[in-house]
Design a protein around this motif. Structure first.
Motif, PDB file in Angstrom:
ATOM      1  N   ALA A 246      49.431  47.528  12.760  1.00 41.37           N
ATOM      2  CA  ALA A 246      49.656  46.505  13.791  1.00 41.37           C
ATOM      3  C   ALA A 246      49.858  47.200  15.137  1.00 41.37           C
ATOM      4  CB  ALA A 246      50.850  45.624  13.435  1.00 41.37           C
ATOM      5  N   PRO A 247      48.822  47.809  15.691  1.00 42.86           N
ATOM      6  CA  PRO A 247      48.957  48.573  16.946  1.00 42.86           C
ATOM      7  C   PRO A 247      49.622  47.749  18.044  1.00 42.86           C
ATOM      8  CG  PRO A 247      46.774  48.863  16.001  1.00 42.86           C
ATOM      9  CD  PRO A 247      47.440  47.785  15.200  1.00 42.86           C
ATOM     10  N   GLY A 248      50.480  48.403  18.807  1.00 43.91           N
ATOM     11  CA  GLY A 248      51.196  47.723  19.879  1.00 43.91           C
ATOM     12  C   GLY A 248      52.476  47.058  19.420  1.00 43.91           C
ATOM     13  N   ASN A 249      52.764  47.141  18.123  1.00 47.98           N
ATOM     14  CA  ASN A 249      53.989  46.579  17.571  1.00 47.98           C
ATOM     15  C   ASN A 249      54.802  47.688  16.901  1.00 47.98           C
ATOM     16  OD1 ASN A 249      53.819  43.428  17.750  1.00 47.98           O
ATOM     17  ND2 ASN A 249      51.768  44.105  17.131  1.00 47.98           N
ATOM     18  N   TYR A 250      56.131  47.536  16.951  1.00 47.24           N
ATOM     19  CA  TYR A 250      57.030  48.572  16.460  1.00 47.24           C
ATOM     20  C   TYR A 250      58.007  47.971  15.459  1.00 47.24           C
ATOM     21  CZ  TYR A 250      55.211  51.235  20.383  1.00 47.24           C
ATOM     22  OH  TYR A 250      54.367  51.888  21.262  1.00 47.24           O
ATOM     23  N   TRP A 251      58.397  48.799  14.495  1.00 52.41           N
ATOM     24  CA  TRP A 251      59.380  48.295  13.547  1.00 52.41           C
ATOM     25  C   TRP A 251      60.708  48.067  14.236  1.00 52.41           C
ATOM     26  CZ3 TRP A 251      56.708  52.457  10.567  1.00 52.41           C
ATOM     27  CH2 TRP A 251      55.841  51.921   9.613  1.00 52.41           C
ATOM     28  N   TYR A 252      61.287  46.932  13.953  1.00 57.28           N
ATOM     29  CA  TYR A 252      62.644  46.618  14.403  1.00 57.28           C
ATOM     30  C   TYR A 252      63.585  47.681  13.846  1.00 57.28           C
ATOM     31  CZ  TYR A 252      67.052  43.906  14.506  1.00 57.28           C
ATOM     32  OH  TYR A 252      68.336  43.487  14.700  1.00 57.28           O
ATOM     33  N   VAL A 253      64.583  48.033  14.635  1.00 62.99           N
ATOM     34  CA  VAL A 253      65.473  49.143  14.285  1.00 62.99           C
ATOM     35  C   VAL A 253      66.080  49.001  12.898  1.00 62.99           C
ATOM     36  CG1 VAL A 253      67.429  48.031  15.448  1.00 62.99           C
ATOM     37  CG2 VAL A 253      67.444  50.499  15.100  1.00 62.99           C
TER      38      VAL A 253
END
Length: 678
Positions: A246-253
């Motif tokens: 999911a490029p441009g998206n990051y895992w929530y901490v």
């Protein structure tokens, strides 16, 4: 009995701030348990590290004009210094911004994807056009939509207790830039944890995985209805690991932080020639997490679901503790009670605090109060006046002779203390340190009574009493050593000092079963000083910070309209008041009542399976969903009242003249259902 293999973790502290004494509660609790397990012969691998990702780290880096990695390295070094000062001994202390953690996140994410647990949908959030970032709830401020209190955060109102979304605020502004946020939408990824709900309901109530009160809390507040999907992605910009599919998206901490437990283990394994699977995919390893009660939801629902799906070993126990207050109140920077660990260690012996925490910690979620006067009195009385006193009153008389070759008759004192070892060990095992300390201090009292009666200082002055003096000192120093063995998990420095004094290291718990004889006694040196109250005062003074005056600064602008409308009632006696049993309760369910113009039906949870059905006249002020999950105060012992719509088993405490002007009262954060309101 064969030794156990145990993997132990403490919750990862956030990398954006220095340790304060509240942080040290958990690390001390964890370290005591680890040291006890090692002392009884079990093999323990202990790991921890810093939780590094998220908006707060990213914003701090921007504000300070340096990369996030520099902040992480700086805070990691500071945290490790504080841990060392308090004798906290992890085998490996890492952080979550590592390649190892990223690789494991990718692996676990692939398992979750393959299990069909991922969903995608659009989420609307507030966006800061100046900082160029989506705003978490706590980074939005505005006027409460309910009570109109200004400068409230984006998740709940400190003034009236209302909960809402940031978009509900009146005139919201970004807490980062002061700019007016924009509403923007972005696609987010969710884990459909509801698909594992039946399994989670079983896991949370099985095999002593959780304390009973935690299992009941989860059952009553989350598992009684369908679990919500867990939003685990954040759009750029965000400091964290980019999601590979999911490029441009990051895992929530909160996705990558607990995976840091596994990553820290792997880093240790790689450095020590061991296999990760032997610790995280093995049936003969126990996994124990120590956490605070503010992160129950993540560690007891999301984390087990992730671990199960990815095929790792599930936790055998999640041990949860309460919060720390100081002098009965939340830690305060203005009052100097928000004390950094480093500040304390500069002035006072960390052994004092390790013991004080141990004397307060139980196996429950109850909060711990650090009462400073009690802290001074307990340390001076227990450690100096009882424990160390045994050695200071006898060791100097035994230097010339050493310990007797044969242990003398002591009237059963040593045997009694040896027999207590099993109960003390059970207390340590069950994390009921307070009970263990009580048992140990009772032994210290008996030993001091012996010394007081034997009076070695008087024997020293009498000719022909040399053997009696040696026997007396041998008994007293053996009772002292027994007590120090039992205290070794709490006071490792004292245990090391005894090694020097009696020429014998403390290597195993069972050494408390056999007297030490025939060894030399070194020249006595002071083992511990009384708490210096001037140094304690210096800690408080140094911890005081000038807190900027906020919009909530207290000014007496309230008029007397409400008081005149409803004057103070006739005086009652204290006994009259004590008949009313006010309890903290959680609204488990709120619903409309057919045909009722003013009433809502509330199901209140008082902890465990204890509930009350209450009809409350708050319909004009609250929608049912606004009350569900909220803590309230109820009259728990009110006689049931039969009404048109059913039986009401209590009352909910509220203020206001009525109609839409009703304000249900809520306790501060930290209160739990079942606590009595005094």
């Amino acid at each position: 009995m064969s030794s156990r293999r145990i993997l132990v973790t403490a919750a990862l502290p956030y990398a954006n701030g220095q340790f304060h004494l509240g942080n040290m509660v958990e690390h001390v609790q964890t370290d005591i348990w680890i040291r006890f397990q090692r002392l009884i012969g079990n093999r323990v691998l202990a790991v921890c590290g810093d939780d590094t990702h998220g908006t707060a780290t990213m914003i701090r880096a921007r504000q300070e004009g340096r990369p996030e990695e520099e902040i992480i390295a700086e805070m990691n070094a500071a945290h490790q210094r504080d841990l060392a000062a308090f004798d906290i001994d992890y085998d490996h202390y890492s952080h979550t911004n590592t390649e190892t953690n990223q690789e494991l996140c990718n692996e676990i994410w692939a398992s979750i994807r393959a299990a069909g647990l991922v969903a995608e949908r659009e989420v609307t959030q507030l966006f800061d056009p100046v900082e160029g970032t989506f705003l978490a709830d706590r980074f939005v401020k505005g006027t409460c939509p309910r009570c109109k209190s200004p400068d409230e955060y984006g998740d709940n109102c400190n003034n009236c207790g209302a909960t809402y979304t940031p978009a509900d605020l009146i005139d919201p502004v970004s807490a980062l830039s002061g700019a007016k946020p924009e509403t923007r939408s972005a696609d987010h990824l969710f884990i459909q944890i509801v698909k594992l709900q039946e399994w989670l309901a079983n896991w949370t109530t099985s095999d002593d995985n959780l304390q009973p009160e935690v299992a009941n809390y989860l059952k009553g507040n989350f598992l009684s209805e369908d679990l919500w999907d867990w939003d685990i992605s954040r759009p750029a910009p965000y400091f964290g690991f980019e999601i590979p599919d999911a490029p441009g998206n990051y895992w929530y901490v909160w996705f990558d932080a607990p995976i840091g437990y596994i990553a820290a283990t792997k880093e240790w394994c790689d450095a020590n020639g061991e296999s990760l699977d032997d610790w995280w995919r093995s049936d003969d390893v126990e996994i124990r997490h120590f956490i605070g009660k503010d992160i129950i939801y993540f560690h007891c629902l999301f984390w087990p679901a992730m671990v199960k799906t990815a095929g790792f070993t599930l936790p055998d126990r999640v041990q949860i503790h309460g919060f720390l207050t100081v002098n009965g109140e939340k830690m305060s920077k203005s009052q100097g009670t928000h004390i950094r660990a480093a500040t304390y260690a500069e002035h006072l012996d960390p052994q004092y605090l390790r013991y004080y925490f141990a004397s307060k910690l139980t196996d429950t979620l109850a909060d711990m109060d650090l009462v400073l006067d009690d802290f001074v009195a307990k340390v001076n009385s227990d450690l100096v006046g009882k424990v160390v006193n045994l050695a200071s009153r006898t060791a100097k008389f035994a230097k010339a002779s050493g310990l007797a070759e044969t242990y003398p008759e002591d009237g059963g004192l040593f045997a009694h203390a040896a027999a207590e070892g099993a109960a003390i060990a059970a207390d340590y095992e069950g994390c009921n340190y307070r009970k263990a300390m009580q048992r140990i201090m009772a032994l210290a009292d008996r030993a001091n009574e012996f010394v007081e009666e034997a009076q070695p200082w008087a024997l020293k002055k009498q000719e022909g009493k040399e053997q009696e003096l040696q026997d007396t000192c041998t008994i007293a120093l053996n009772l002292f050593r027994q007590i120090v063995i039992y205290l070794a998990p709490v006071l490792p420095r004292l245990a090391e000092q005894i090694r020097v004094l009696l020429s014998a290291p403390i290597a195993h718990w069972d050494e408390a079963q056999t007297p030490l004889t025939g060894t030399p006694v070194a020249k006595f040196k002071h083992l511990m000083q009384r708490v210096d109250t001037e140094e304690l005062a210096a800690v408080i003074e140094e911890s005081k910070e000038v807190v900027p005056e906020s919009v909530h600064a207290v000014t007496n602008t309230d008029d007397d309209t409400a008081l005149k409308a409803e004057p103070i009632a006739e005086e009652c006696t204290f006994d009259d008041f004590m008949k009313v049993d006010l309890r903290v309760a959680r609204v488990l369910k709120a619903e409309h009542v057919d045909g009722a113009k003013k009433l809502l039906k509330l199901t209140l949870g008082l902890g465990g399976d204890e509930t009350r059905n209450v009809f409350a006249g708050v319909k004009a002020a609250y929608e049912p969903e606004a009350l569900e999950g909220r803590l309230v105060v109820c009259v728990a012992n009110l006689a049931p009242r039969k009404m048109k719509f059913g039986v009401s088993e209590g009352m909910v405490v509220a203020a206001g003249p009525g109609g839409s002007e009703i304000f249900v009262l809520s306790p501060d954060d930290g209160a739990v259902p079942g606590q009595r309101v005094h």
